[in-house]
Write an enzyme that holds these catalytic residues in place. Structure first.
Site, PDB file in Angstrom:
ATOM      1  N   GLY A   1      38.138  69.902   9.217  1.00 16.95           N
ATOM      2  CA  GLY A   1      36.881  69.205   9.534  1.00 16.95           C
ATOM      3  C   GLY A   1      35.972  70.103  10.356  1.00 16.95           C
ATOM      4  O   GLY A   1      36.421  70.734  11.308  1.00 16.95           O
TER       5      GLY A   1
ATOM      6  N   ARG B 148      39.094  71.580   2.896  1.00 17.07           N
ATOM      7  CA  ARG B 148      40.512  71.237   2.986  1.00 17.07           C
ATOM      8  C   ARG B 148      41.126  71.809   1.708  1.00 17.07           C
ATOM      9  O   ARG B 148      40.588  71.632   0.616  1.00 17.07           O
ATOM     10  CB  ARG B 148      40.707  69.733   3.050  1.00 17.07           C
ATOM     11  CG  ARG B 148      39.852  69.089   4.145  1.00 17.07           C
ATOM     12  CD  ARG B 148      40.627  68.126   4.987  1.00 17.07           C
ATOM     13  NE  ARG B 148      39.717  67.315   5.791  1.00 17.07           N
ATOM     14  CZ  ARG B 148      39.687  67.334   7.116  1.00 17.07           C
ATOM     15  NH1 ARG B 148      40.487  68.127   7.788  1.00 17.07           N
ATOM     16  NH2 ARG B 148      38.876  66.559   7.769  1.00 17.07           N
TER      17      ARG B 148
ATOM     18  N   ASP C  48      44.931  71.661  14.064  1.00 16.42           N
ATOM     19  CA  ASP C  48      46.359  71.993  13.979  1.00 16.42           C
ATOM     20  C   ASP C  48      46.802  72.382  12.566  1.00 16.42           C
ATOM     21  O   ASP C  48      47.649  73.273  12.402  1.00 16.42           O
ATOM     22  CB  ASP C  48      47.231  70.871  14.557  1.00 16.42           C
ATOM     23  CG  ASP C  48      46.978  69.518  13.921  1.00 16.42           C
ATOM     24  OD1 ASP C  48      46.019  69.387  13.130  1.00 16.42           O
ATOM     25  OD2 ASP C  48      47.746  68.582  14.212  1.00 16.42           O
TER      26      ASP C  48
ATOM     27  N   THR D 265      37.872  71.411  16.507  1.00 19.02           N
ATOM     28  CA  THR D 265      38.006  70.084  15.902  1.00 19.02           C
ATOM     29  C   THR D 265      37.488  69.065  16.904  1.00 19.02           C
ATOM     30  O   THR D 265      37.730  69.206  18.109  1.00 19.02           O
ATOM     31  CB  THR D 265      39.474  69.737  15.542  1.00 19.02           C
ATOM     32  OG1 THR D 265      39.581  68.316  15.331  1.00 19.02           O
ATOM     33  CG2 THR D 265      40.476  70.114  16.629  1.00 19.02           C
TER      34      THR D 265
ATOM     35  N   ASP E  62      38.607  66.247  17.284  1.00 22.10           N
ATOM     36  CA  ASP E  62      39.686  65.331  17.664  1.00 22.10           C
ATOM     37  C   ASP E  62      40.336  65.643  19.016  1.00 22.10           C
ATOM     38  O   ASP E  62      40.968  64.779  19.602  1.00 22.10           O
ATOM     39  CB  ASP E  62      40.794  65.330  16.594  1.00 22.10           C
ATOM     40  CG  ASP E  62      40.290  64.874  15.240  1.00 22.10           C
ATOM     41  OD1 ASP E  62      39.291  64.134  15.198  1.00 22.10           O
ATOM     42  OD2 ASP E  62      40.899  65.254  14.221  1.00 22.10           O
TER      43      ASP E  62
ATOM     44  N   ASP F 238      42.982  67.318  19.466  1.00 21.42           N
ATOM     45  CA  ASP F 238      44.398  66.979  19.292  1.00 21.42           C
ATOM     46  C   ASP F 238      45.331  68.181  19.345  1.00 21.42           C
ATOM     47  O   ASP F 238      46.466  68.126  18.883  1.00 21.42           O
ATOM     48  CB  ASP F 238      44.598  66.195  17.981  1.00 21.42           C
ATOM     49  CG  ASP F 238      44.114  66.968  16.761  1.00 21.42           C
ATOM     50  OD1 ASP F 238      43.526  68.053  16.924  1.00 21.42           O
ATOM     51  OD2 ASP F 238      44.323  66.470  15.643  1.00 21.42           O
TER      52      ASP F 238
ATOM     53  N   ARG G 163      41.646  60.949  14.339  1.00 22.66           N
ATOM     54  CA  ARG G 163      42.872  60.993  13.525  1.00 22.66           C
ATOM     55  C   ARG G 163      43.979  60.259  14.270  1.00 22.66           C
ATOM     56  O   ARG G 163      43.899  59.057  14.387  1.00 22.66           O
ATOM     57  CB  ARG G 163      43.250  62.426  13.216  1.00 22.66           C
ATOM     58  CG  ARG G 163      44.009  62.539  11.911  1.00 22.66           C
ATOM     59  CD  ARG G 163      44.311  63.933  11.542  1.00 22.66           C
ATOM     60  NE  ARG G 163      43.223  64.560  10.814  1.00 22.66           N
ATOM     61  CZ  ARG G 163      43.319  65.738  10.216  1.00 22.66           C
ATOM     62  NH1 ARG G 163      44.447  66.420  10.269  1.00 22.66           N
ATOM     63  NH2 ARG G 163      42.324  66.239   9.545  1.00 22.66           N
TER      64      ARG G 163
HETATM   65  P1  ADP Z   1      42.575  70.694  10.765  1.00 26.88           P
HETATM   66  O1  ADP Z   1      42.699  72.170  10.754  1.00 26.88           O
HETATM   67  O2  ADP Z   1      41.275  70.228  11.303  1.00 26.88           O
HETATM   68  O3  ADP Z   1      43.782  70.016  11.381  1.00 26.88           O
HETATM   69  P2  ADP Z   1      43.625  70.007   8.133  1.00 26.88           P
HETATM   70  O4  ADP Z   1      44.855  69.353   8.664  1.00 26.88           O
HETATM   71  O5  ADP Z   1      42.924  69.361   6.994  1.00 26.88           O
HETATM   72  O6  ADP Z   1      42.496  70.193   9.250  1.00 26.88           O
HETATM   73  O7  ADP Z   1      44.023  71.497   7.733  1.00 26.88           O
HETATM   74  C1  ADP Z   1      43.047  72.381   7.257  1.00 26.88           C
HETATM   75  C2  ADP Z   1      43.643  73.275   6.232  1.00 26.88           C
HETATM   76  O8  ADP Z   1      44.680  74.062   6.817  1.00 26.88           O
HETATM   77  C3  ADP Z   1      44.331  72.559   5.074  1.00 26.88           C
HETATM   78  O9  ADP Z   1      43.418  72.096   4.107  1.00 26.88           O
HETATM   79  C4  ADP Z   1      45.201  73.676   4.520  1.00 26.88           C
HETATM   80  O10 ADP Z   1      44.420  74.610   3.800  1.00 26.88           O
HETATM   81  C5  ADP Z   1      45.669  74.344   5.813  1.00 26.88           C
HETATM   82  N1  ADP Z   1      46.964  73.784   6.224  1.00 26.88           N
HETATM   83  C6  ADP Z   1      47.203  72.562   6.772  1.00 26.88           C
HETATM   84  N2  ADP Z   1      48.511  72.354   6.982  1.00 26.88           N
HETATM   85  C7  ADP Z   1      49.138  73.474   6.537  1.00 26.88           C
HETATM   86  C8  ADP Z   1      50.520  73.871   6.463  1.00 26.88           C
HETATM   87  N3  ADP Z   1      51.502  73.080   6.881  1.00 26.88           N
HETATM   88  N4  ADP Z   1      50.802  75.095   5.942  1.00 26.88           N
HETATM   89  C9  ADP Z   1      49.804  75.900   5.507  1.00 26.88           C
HETATM   90  N5  ADP Z   1      48.493  75.576   5.554  1.00 26.88           N
HETATM   91  C10 ADP Z   1      48.152  74.388   6.054  1.00 26.88           C
HETATM   92  O1  F6P Z   2      39.744  66.172  11.999  1.00 28.46           O
HETATM   93  C1  F6P Z   2      38.412  65.772  12.113  1.00 28.46           C
HETATM   94  C2  F6P Z   2      38.199  64.464  11.416  1.00 28.46           C
HETATM   95  O2  F6P Z   2      36.821  64.116  11.531  1.00 28.46           O
HETATM   96  C3  F6P Z   2      39.072  63.301  11.904  1.00 28.46           C
HETATM   97  O3  F6P Z   2      38.582  62.726  13.091  1.00 28.46           O
HETATM   98  C4  F6P Z   2      39.007  62.372  10.720  1.00 28.46           C
HETATM   99  O4  F6P Z   2      40.175  61.568  10.644  1.00 28.46           O
HETATM  100  C5  F6P Z   2      38.958  63.316   9.540  1.00 28.46           C
HETATM  101  O5  F6P Z   2      38.499  64.573  10.038  1.00 28.46           O
HETATM  102  C6  F6P Z   2      38.052  62.877   8.429  1.00 28.46           C
HETATM  103  O6  F6P Z   2      38.217  63.766   7.388  1.00 28.46           O
HETATM  104  P1  F6P Z   2      37.215  63.906   6.154  1.00 28.46           P
HETATM  105  O7  F6P Z   2      36.012  64.646   6.633  1.00 28.46           O
HETATM  106  O8  F6P Z   2      38.002  64.684   5.160  1.00 28.46           O
HETATM  107  O9  F6P Z   2      36.864  62.531   5.728  1.00 28.46           O
END
Ligand code: ADP
Ligand code: F6P
Length: 318
Positions: free
Chosen positions: A11, A72, A103, A125, A127, A129, A171
């Site tokens: 995000g 994502r 994360d 982020t 969040d 978190d 989240r």
């Molecule tokens: P954020 O980084 O904000 O937590 P996401 O959880 O959507 O957002 O993760 C962002 C991107 O990081 C994912 O779309 C993917 O490309 C990569 N990613 C997430 N989890 C993993 C994982 N366990 N192993 C490898 N890449 C990951």
């Molecule tokens: O991680 C940032 C965030 O805005 C969260 O607060 C929310 O749950 C999620 O992303 C929403 O994701 P998307 O933009 O894919 O709808």
């Protein structure tokens, strides 16, 4: 001279642009080359890569979102895809990769680091978190957006003597809700950390109503309950007129606050200092007012920060 790739992932968050500017300017100043990778890990696989100069990052600092774009890309969880990413980085001679995200993005960076790419994570982020850092980029801006929105809701809530439920992002993390609830003087706070007992909540609403509190703001973190259904249930069971507002993606937008710009600039410079010292596999953060860096695996395993103090402040002042 080192070749440094940089991407934003997950995000988007206000302040990401500040971090990209900071890394780019400080790296070029240190004699390195910077390669912007558009659309996060997806753009890496698609080779959506552009060599940056100092002017590429001009006039971005004050803008929300991420000009590097984000995505994502669940495919990155597959090792074959990451091996392909390593090949692409090698082809460009990129030795260091700066990953700005949450994360999930850090998990991707950690796994790339295990495959030999020197990665550095910058927490970005809304969040908040990531437990190893007090604050992530974007949190402050999103919090201010939420506070502004709830202040407006309060006007109409008071005028109609209604209960207004406000669903906030985060989240699985209640930080945005907790900070917002304290900042706006909400009457009720429901987060993953406080838990949610519907009967207790409804009884408290009724009691408070009897005490003369005729309108109330309820701040609730997303993914706990369907707030539209909850509003209907409150009306049925308490006879208090109730509306639900889901703030949604508006919380992610807008120009970064000065605080988020400062954080982005400070994170970026520490990142380049790590690279100058040939250090990878780390992430940067803030502890009090001190910029820190930490092993990325340790950071991901960092135990949950206690929210008890803030929740107590809310409870004692609501
Ligand atoms: P954020 O980084 O904000 O937590 P996401 O959880 O959507 O957002 O993760 C962002 C991107 O990081 C994912 O779309 C993917 O490309 C990569 N990613 C997430 N989890 C993993 C994982 N366990 N192993 C490898 N890449 C990951
Ligand atoms: O991680 C940032 C965030 O805005 C969260 O607060 C929310 O749950 C999620 O992303 C929403 O994701 P998307 O933009 O894919 O709808």
């Amino acid at each position: 001279m080192k070749k440094i790739g940089i991407l934003t992932s997950g995000g988007d968050a206000p302040g990401m642009n500040a971090a990209v500017r900071s890394v780019t300017r400080a790296a070029i100043e240190s004699g390195h080359e910077v390669y912007g990778i558009y659309y996060g890990y997806k753009g890496l696989i698609d080779e959506n890569i552009e060599k940056f100069d100092r002017f590429t990052v001009s006039e971005k600092l004050n803008r929300g979102g991420t000009f590097l774009r984000s995505a994502r890309f669940p495919e990155f969880k597959n090792e074959e895809v990451r091996i392909e990413a390593v090949k692409i980085l090698k082809k460009y001679g990129i030795e260091y990769l700066v990953v700005i995200g949450g994360d999930g993005s850090f998990m991707g960076a950690k796994k790339l680091n295990d495959l030999g790419v020197k990665c550095i994570g910058i927490p970005g982020t809304i969040d908040n978190d990531l437990n190893y850092t007090d604050f992530t980029l974007g949190f402050d801006t999103a919090l201010n957006t939420i506070v502004e929105a709830i202040d407006k809701l309060r006007d109409t809530s008071a005028s109609h003597q209604r209960c207004n439920i406000v669903e906030v992002m985060g989240r699985n993390c209640g930080d945005l809700s907790i900070h917002a609830a304290i900042s706006v003087g909400a009457k009720h706070l429901i987060t993953p950390e406080t838990g949610f007992d519907k009967d207790d909540f409804l009884n408290e609403l009724i009691e408070r109503n009897k005490e003369g509190i005729k309108y109330s703001i309820v701040v609730i973190t997303e993914n706990i309950v369907d707030v539209t259904l909850l509003a209907k249930e409150i009306e049925e069971k308490t006879k208090i007129e109730t509306r639900a507002t889901i703030l949604g993606h508006v919380q992610r937008g807008g120009a970064p606050t000065a605080s988020d710009r400062m954080l982005g600039m400070r994170f970026g410079v520490r990142t380049v200092e790590l690279i100058n010292a040939n250090i990878g596999g780390r992430c940067v953060g803030i502890d009090g007012d001190e910029i820190i860096d930490m092993d990325i695996t340790d950071a991901l395993e960092f135990s949950n920060r206690s929210k008890t103090d803030l929740i107590r402040i809310f409870e004692m002042t609501k």
